[in-house]
Design an enzyme around this catalytic site. Structure first.
Site, mmCIF file in Angstrom:
data_model
loop_
_atom_site.group_PDB
_atom_site.id
_atom_site.type_symbol
_atom_site.label_atom_id
_atom_site.label_comp_id
_atom_site.label_asym_id
_atom_site.label_seq_id
_atom_site.Cartn_x
_atom_site.Cartn_y
_atom_site.Cartn_z
ATOM 1 N N ARG A 34 0.819 -1.214 0.000
ATOM 2 C CA ARG A 34 0.000 0.000 0.000
ATOM 3 C C ARG A 34 0.851 1.263 0.000
ATOM 4 O O ARG A 34 0.436 2.282 -0.563
ATOM 5 C CB ARG A 34 -0.934 -0.013 1.214
ATOM 6 C CG ARG A 34 -2.160 -0.883 0.985
ATOM 7 C CD ARG A 34 -3.046 -0.894 2.193
ATOM 8 N NE ARG A 34 -4.378 -1.409 1.866
ATOM 9 C CZ ARG A 34 -5.318 -1.634 2.769
ATOM 10 N NH1 ARG A 34 -5.080 -1.400 4.052
ATOM 11 N NH2 ARG A 34 -6.489 -2.092 2.408
ATOM 12 N N LYS A 195 -17.895 -16.411 5.114
ATOM 13 C CA LYS A 195 -19.278 -16.119 5.499
ATOM 14 C C LYS A 195 -20.175 -15.715 4.343
ATOM 15 O O LYS A 195 -19.843 -14.817 3.569
ATOM 16 C CB LYS A 195 -19.290 -15.001 6.537
ATOM 17 C CG LYS A 195 -18.629 -15.406 7.844
ATOM 18 C CD LYS A 195 -18.780 -14.303 8.870
ATOM 19 C CE LYS A 195 -17.776 -14.462 9.992
ATOM 20 N NZ LYS A 195 -17.083 -13.218 10.314
ATOM 21 N N GLY A 348 -7.663 -7.692 -0.028
ATOM 22 C CA GLY A 348 -7.851 -8.483 1.183
ATOM 23 C C GLY A 348 -7.185 -9.846 1.128
ATOM 24 O O GLY A 348 -6.020 -9.961 0.751
ATOM 25 N N GLY A 371 -12.279 -4.072 1.970
ATOM 26 C CA GLY A 371 -13.691 -3.697 2.051
ATOM 27 C C GLY A 371 -14.097 -2.756 0.924
ATOM 28 O O GLY A 371 -15.203 -2.854 0.394
HETATM 29 C C1 3PG Z 1 -8.657 -1.745 4.974
HETATM 30 O O1 3PG Z 1 -7.648 -2.276 5.466
HETATM 31 O O2 3PG Z 1 -9.533 -2.394 4.351
HETATM 32 C C2 3PG Z 1 -8.780 -0.257 5.025
HETATM 33 O O3 3PG Z 1 -7.588 0.319 5.408
HETATM 34 C C3 3PG Z 1 -9.922 0.155 5.920
HETATM 35 O O4 3PG Z 1 -9.689 -0.217 7.241
HETATM 36 P P1 3PG Z 1 -10.927 -0.341 8.245
HETATM 37 O O5 3PG Z 1 -11.665 -1.593 7.843
HETATM 38 O O6 3PG Z 1 -10.340 -0.424 9.621
HETATM 39 O O7 3PG Z 1 -11.791 0.879 8.054
#
Ligand code: 3PG
Length: 391
Positions: A34, A195, A348, A371
């Protein structure tokens, strides 16, 4: 949407929201992707004579100072990657930070402290947003990974300053946007993870758009159960049996190829040295649990991926953290790496899996959002993006 290239930045104080929420272990950054992905924006701003003020969250400190979640290490790593001095503030707003900003020369870089040390950040407190805005002349949002959060440094600040996207944000939006709005076909979406409830909206939206939707991971067992199969001790979301059947119906109605695993790897324990074997899905033993897709499914999925022009993958096929149950995820990753189709990894866990199998460089696009990329693929508007161009 306007990007940082469309506005004058020379001599300006530029507040850049980045997503430096990197994984850390024992005081070390374990994956700096990142940070590296923000280099084009940061370098662009440096080369064009801006005063570059970087803001990010790290972890979930819940509005309090947390010594383990300071941005010191990400700032240091950024300095190493840039080969240039990067200053680090101990706070994100206030008089001391203002003084530090006032002392900046064109081309200097300052990293603010974790914005989530302030309770107003996640509440999107207009007062905190204003304090961020007072530090700068321009807001650049390059934090695609946090764009699904309507927080003070992602959304609120955009109402107080001219607001444009950074180069990473622009790239993510253009790649994901083009894939979903004008996909090359056949378009295959692979949805895994544990899930059902986390993946309902993405399966629903991708069923509308993709030609093939392949299902894997723990969420598959709710589908098997809904079809009347014994699933033993496998993961089950009892409240989503109707939803699962609804997807099978919807796929039929739309003429889509909705593909469930035909076999799975079952184990008598959730551990690396458990007894395990491949079984067809109508032969899952009552006291075992399914932890990966089986060899027939792997071959079938690999074939579909090989024949696709576009592949979007979100969510592992099994418990890939344990080698015994990693083959499904690994073979899907390998198929994505070798297909001539364009491959998008939806951030993710799937991104972590491609790293683990050393296949990251073979993918066409690995999203920096977890997310955020999921919400994008659900067809939702991202508040951090919507707010841009507000002024
Ligand atoms: C992530 O890692 O998906 C983003 O940095 C957002 O983090 P968060 O889910 O803690 O808002």
């Amino acid at each position: 949407k306007k990007s940082v290239r469309d506005v004058e930045v020379s001599g300006k104080r530029v507040f850049v929201r980045v997503d430096f929420n990197v994984p850390m272990q024992d005081g070390q950054i374990t994956d700096d992707t990142r940070i590296r992905e923000t280099l084009p924006t940061v370098k662009y701003l440096i080369e064009n004579g801006a005063k570059v003020i970087l803001a990010s969250h790290l972890g979930r400190p819940k509005g309090q100072v947390n010594e383990d979640m300071r941005l010191t290490l990400p700032a240091k790593r950024l300095g190493e990657l840039l080969g240039k001095e990067v200053a680090k503030a101990d706070e994100a707003v206030g008089e001391a930070v203002k003084a530090q900003v006032n002392a900046m020369n064109n081309g200097d870089v300052l990293v603010l402290e974790n914005v989530r040390f302030y309770p107003g950040e996640e509440k999107n407190d207009p007062e905190l947003a204003k304090q961020f805005a007072e530090l700068a002349d321009l807001f650049v949002n390059d934090a695609f990974g946090a764009a699904h959060r309507a927080h003070a440094s992602t959304e609120g600040i955009a109402h107080h300053l001219p607001a444009v996207s950074g180069l990473l944000m622009e790239k993510e939006l253009s790649v994901l946007g083009k894939a979903l709005s004008n996909p090359e076909r056949p378009f295959t979406a692979i949805i895994g993870g544990s899930k059902v409830k986390d993946k309902i909206d993405v399966i629903d939206n991708l069923l509308n758009i993709a030609d093939n939707v392949l299902i894997g991971g723990g969420l598959a067992y709710t589908f098997f159960k809904a079809q009347g199969h014994e699933i033993g001790k496998s993961l089950l979301d009892d409240s989503k049996l109707d939803v699962a059947l609804g997807f099978i119906e919807k796929a039929k109605k739309l003429g889509k190829n909705f593909v469930l695993p035909v076999d799975v790897i079952v184990a008598d324990d959730f551990s690396a040295d458990a007894n395990h074997k491949a079984v067809d899905i109508d032969s899952i033993p009552a006291d075992w649990e399914g932890l990966d897709i089986g060899p027939k499914t792997r071959a079938k999925y690999a074939e579909i991926i090989k024949n696709s022009k576009l592949v979007v993958w979100n969510g592992p096929m099994g418990v890939f953290e344990i080698d015994t149950f990693a083959n499904g995820t690994k073979e899907v990753a390998e198929a994505c790496a070798t297909t001539s189709g364009y491959t998008i990894i939806g951030g993710g866990d799937s991104a972590a899996a491609t790293e683990k199998f050393n296949l990251a460089s073979k993918m066409d696009h690995i999203s920096t959002g977890g997310g955020a990329s999921l919400e994008f693929m659900e067809g939702k508007a991202l508040p951090g993006v919507v707010a841009l161009n507000d002024k």
